[in-house]
Design an enzyme around this catalytic site. Structure first.
Site, PDB file in Angstrom:
ATOM      1  N   TYR A 126       0.814  -1.215   0.000  1.00  0.00           N
ATOM      2  CA  TYR A 126       0.000   0.000   0.000  1.00  0.00           C
ATOM      3  C   TYR A 126       0.846   1.263   0.000  1.00  0.00           C
ATOM      4  CZ  TYR A 126      -4.368  -2.426   0.464  1.00  0.00           C
ATOM      5  OH  TYR A 126      -5.457  -3.208   0.219  1.00  0.00           O
ATOM      6  N   LYS A 173       3.945 -14.584   4.660  1.00  0.00           N
ATOM      7  CA  LYS A 173       4.375 -15.386   3.511  1.00  0.00           C
ATOM      8  C   LYS A 173       5.895 -15.263   3.437  1.00  0.00           C
ATOM      9  CE  LYS A 173       3.088 -17.859  -0.061  1.00  0.00           C
ATOM     10  NZ  LYS A 173       2.393 -19.137  -0.001  1.00  0.00           N
ATOM     11  N   ASP A 207      -1.606 -18.661   3.267  1.00  0.00           N
ATOM     12  CA  ASP A 207      -2.519 -19.463   2.428  1.00  0.00           C
ATOM     13  C   ASP A 207      -3.119 -20.613   3.239  1.00  0.00           C
ATOM     14  OD1 ASP A 207       0.113 -20.265   2.463  1.00  0.00           O
ATOM     15  OD2 ASP A 207       0.229 -20.841   0.362  1.00  0.00           O
ATOM     16  N   ASP A 231      -6.153  -6.423   4.674  1.00  0.00           N
ATOM     17  CA  ASP A 231      -7.293  -5.991   3.857  1.00  0.00           C
ATOM     18  C   ASP A 231      -8.082  -7.212   3.390  1.00  0.00           C
ATOM     19  OD1 ASP A 231      -8.970  -4.433   2.342  1.00  0.00           O
ATOM     20  OD2 ASP A 231      -7.551  -4.135   0.708  1.00  0.00           O
TER      21      ASP A 231
END
Ligand code: ATP
Length: 343
Positions: A126, A173, A207, A231
């Site tokens: 972002y 991740k 994930d 988000d």
């Protein structure tokens, strides 16, 4: 203590003005000691011939320190940078806090969801730093700094401790983004080990985390993550408890606090009078709780509790907007809450 607390209200775009008006009506009926000062942002500000995020709006939040904000439309692909993102950056509202809870009278696959999502609000992808390095090839920069990762971690553990949350799980991740997500993980671990080692803490590759949340959301408690993940996971979690019409949020810095629902401006239903004002009403309850804590004003806590009880009762009585399977309009739901305020 002032007799009344000044706060900014930013109605926003799309369904924003309708849900903001409904929420202001409920707060007034509940006798919340808050005086709203209306300021614009988003398309509404552009239509007034102003900047998309007028300096006067930012200044007003800095002056009063608290705002209730409706959603502002962000065009996909082209156009101006998201107003929501700009506001968070300009006021350094580094922590987004989004409680996701099952509601009475709103049946979903799970009836005991109680999660809190902590989203880092100022960095990650972002940052908006994107370049076309050669025609047909673009890069998008993911930024992580030790300071920002550490302060969101500390804010999350402080919250967990104060509210008696059972554990903190970091979604990441770092197996792929070894440096950026790796730094996030390092900072959380350090804050945990140095300052909060009495609070259980775990890490989860995002994930697999998504799969686990939809299988059994009760295995998580407080979820901490960087900006983009926060988000996405917020909307996913909203789906566990009835959708975007029922998930509130706050954006907190050290000085200022802006309360806003997780949902966007919902252009598909704007102007139809059918949007659910509950997510913004719950955000307003968070605002009242914040005022109660920071200004030591029990009247805010009393109003917050009365509104919470009233909307829970309305839902139990099957008073709902269309997104929850009911038939009420935006105003109709606000009136149903108001009728139950003194019951
Ligand atoms: P934006 O571009 O402002 O983010 P969007 O359409 O991409 O808008 P949302 O506004 O979050 O995203 O809406 C996603 C879906 O959820 C839409 O179908 C919308 O109608 C629905 N929705 C969102 N908020 C509400 C609400 N308060 N009441 C009812 N439905 C809602």
């Amino acid at each position: 203590m002032p007799t009344i607390h000044d706060a900014v209200i930013i109605p926003g775009d799309g369904i924003g003005p309708a849900v903001s008006a409904a929420v202001a009506k409920v707060l007034s009926a509940a006798g919340a000691p808050v005086r709203f000062h209306e300021h614009h942002a988003g398309l509404a500000a552009l239509e007034d011939g102003d900047d998309v995020l007028p300096q006067s709006t930012v200044d007003a939040v800095r002056e009063h320190h608290v705002a209730l904000k409706g959603p502002c439309t962000t065009p996909v692909g082209k156009g101006f940078t998201s107003v929501n993102v700009q506001l968070r950056k300009r006021l350094d509202l580094f922590a987004a806090i989004r409680p996701v809870r099952s509601l009475p009278g709103v049946p979903t696959r799970y009836d005991d969801v109680d999660l809190v999502i902590f989203r880092e609000n100022t960095e990650g992808l972002y940052s908006g730093v994107e370049n076309e390095i050669v025609p047909g090839v673009v890069t998008s920069l993911k930024i992580a700094s030790r300071d920002a990762c550490t302060r969101i971690a500390r804010r999350a553990f402080v919250y967990a401790k104060r509210r008696g949350r059972k554990k903190v799980t970091v979604f990441h991740k770092a197996n792929i983004m070894k440096l950026s997500d790796g730094l996030f993980l390092d900072c959380v671990k350090q804050v945990h080990d140095d300052e909060f080692n009495d609070i259980p803490y775990e890490t989860q590759i995002i994930d697999a985390g998504c799969m686990k949340i939809v299988q059994d959301p009760t295995q998580f408690d407080l979820l901490l993550m960087e900006n983009l993940y926060g988000d996405v996971i917020s909307d996913l979690a909203a789906g566990l408890v009835g959708g975007l019409g029922v998930v509130p949020g706050s954006n907190l810095g050290d000085e200022d606090a802006v309360f806003e629902a997780v949902h966007g401006s919902a252009p598909d239903i704007a102007g139809k009078g059918i949007a659910n004002p509950l997510a913004l009403l719950m955000s307003a309850v968070m605002m009242l709780n914040h005022l109660s804590e920071t200004r030591k004003d029990d009247r805010c806590l009393k109003a917050a509790n009365a509104i919470k009880k009233a909307y829970n009762r309305a839902l139990e009585d099957n008073q709902k907007t269309g997104d929850l399977g009911g038939t009420l309009t935006t105003d109709g739901f606000a009136d149903a809450v108001i009728e139950r305020l003194n019951g």
